[in-house]
Write an enzyme that holds these catalytic residues in place. Structure first.
Site, PDB file in Angstrom:
ATOM      1  N   SER A  95     -25.505  15.537 -34.396  1.00 55.74           N
ATOM      2  CA  SER A  95     -26.177  14.325 -34.161  1.00 55.74           C
ATOM      3  C   SER A  95     -27.574  14.793 -34.257  1.00 55.74           C
ATOM      4  O   SER A  95     -28.136  15.868 -34.266  1.00 55.74           O
ATOM      5  CB  SER A  95     -26.044  13.848 -32.899  1.00 55.74           C
ATOM      6  OG  SER A  95     -26.810  12.690 -32.672  1.00 55.74           O
ATOM      7  N   TYR A 132     -26.449  13.373 -23.708  1.00 53.87           N
ATOM      8  CA  TYR A 132     -25.827  13.261 -25.129  1.00 53.87           C
ATOM      9  C   TYR A 132     -26.248  14.140 -26.014  1.00 53.87           C
ATOM     10  O   TYR A 132     -25.379  14.980 -26.760  1.00 53.87           O
ATOM     11  CB  TYR A 132     -25.753  11.826 -25.827  1.00 53.87           C
ATOM     12  CG  TYR A 132     -25.286  11.920 -27.357  1.00 53.87           C
ATOM     13  CD1 TYR A 132     -23.950  11.857 -27.411  1.00 53.87           C
ATOM     14  CD2 TYR A 132     -26.419  11.513 -28.238  1.00 53.87           C
ATOM     15  CE1 TYR A 132     -23.528  11.523 -28.674  1.00 53.87           C
ATOM     16  CE2 TYR A 132     -25.751  11.338 -29.494  1.00 53.87           C
ATOM     17  CZ  TYR A 132     -24.518  11.566 -29.785  1.00 53.87           C
ATOM     18  OH  TYR A 132     -23.753  11.521 -31.104  1.00 53.87           O
TER      19      TYR A 132
END
Length: 324
Positions: free
Chosen positions: A129, A154
């Protein structure tokens, strides 16, 4: 050619599965169909893959060793694993961090271990990501930048996944390539992301929240451009693994100011947005911007979809899906 795709009912996993099938792959899809967002949407994606003998879906949690072994342990002649399953969502990681450690760290280890069990020891293409760039201020973000300042759980779990991939390559010679996705949007997208939230609110004449008082930018990347990169890496890592890098940015290379993004939705819906200016959430960043020169060089990756065209496609799909 046989590919195992984890997260096959997810946004990127579904689109990738459909394209692999179109290009002649046999695909085994794995997903736990969890309740982070609508299970009905996930089931609808699977139904939209179509009735094909080249696709087999199995429900399983990748972080559960026994479930994963039962689901795909007996597969033969696996050529590649495309590992896209993850616990998504930056802000939710503040509320439920253990879900991210379980899916994004433990789950990735299970997938790597499963790859080692196959006699073919297939390479693994996995999802990372843009969040790993965290508090970096230098833009555009390059794969060579330091990524040791995550601002969310995250992001930290996604960076952990990258480090685990390097470890498995060093110790077990497992070939892996990570893809740092930049704000993916398009038809069949996730309900927790801005395109869906803003479009739904604007159509229903509800206010939308603009964080950091609207002073944010995102490198919005259309789903078809992302899938093009994923499938290109997948095919290349099977045939020429030595010519594939360990990390690639997959973005649009064109950051869009938040207010321009809202204007694109207004134009596509024909309705004016009601806005509420809000401070920056603690797990967010002000700007994302992908340096895609490595992907351009190695993969001939050239995203083509503009934000205005992409939003029209998303809004038209959204209206049909919601019956609006």
């Amino acid at each position: 050619m046989k590919a195992i795709v984890t997260g096959a009912a997810g946004f990127i996993g579904f689109a990738t599965t459909r394209e692999l099938l179109r290009q002649g792959f046999e695909v085994v899809g794995v997903d736990n169909l969890n309740h982070y967002y609508s299970v009905e949407l996930k089931k609808a994606r699977l139904e939209n893959i179509g009735d094909t003998s080249a696709f087999r879906f199995v429900k399983a949690d990748i972080s559960d060793k026994e479930q994963l072994e039962l689901a795909i342990g007996s597969e033969k002649n696996v050529d590649v694993i495309v590992h896209l399953a993850a616990q998504a969502g930056v802000r939710y990681s503040i509320e439920n961090p253990s879900a991210y450690v379980s899916a994004n760290v433990e789950g990735e280890v299970r997938v790597f271990e499963q790859a080692l069990k196959y006699s073919s020891c297939p390479p693994v293409v996995y999802a990372s990501s843009s969040s790993v760039y965290g508090g970096n201020r230098k833009v555009p973000f390059s794969e060579d930048d330091r990524v040791d300042d995550p601002v969310s759980v995250y992001a930290a779990t996604k960076r952990a996944g990258e480090l685990l991939a390097r470890s498995y390559h060093h110790v077990h010679k497992l070939k892996t390539t990570g893809l740092r996705f930049f704000t993916v949007y398009g038809p069949w997208g996730r309900p927790d992301m801005a395109p869906w939230l803003f479009t739904d609110a604007i159509l229903e004449e509800r206010p939308i929240k603009l964080f950091n008082y609207g002073k944010m930018q995102r490198d919005f990347t259309y789903i078809d451009d992302i899938v093009d990169g994923v499938v290109t890496v997948t095919k290349k890592i099977m045939k020429e693994p030595e010519k594939v890098a360990d990390i690639y940015n997959l973005g649009n290379n064109k950051p869009v100011p938040l207010m321009e993004f809202v204007e694109a939705i207004e134009q596509a819906t024909g309705k004016k947005a009601l806005t509420e200016l809000c401070p920056m959430p603690p797990a967010d960043v002000k700007k994302t911007y992908a340096d895609i020169s490595r992907a351009e060089r190695d993969l001939e990756y050239h995203p083509t979809m503009s934000i205005n065209e992409g939003i029209v496609k998303f809004v038209n799909w959204f209206k049909r899906y919601q019956g609006k």
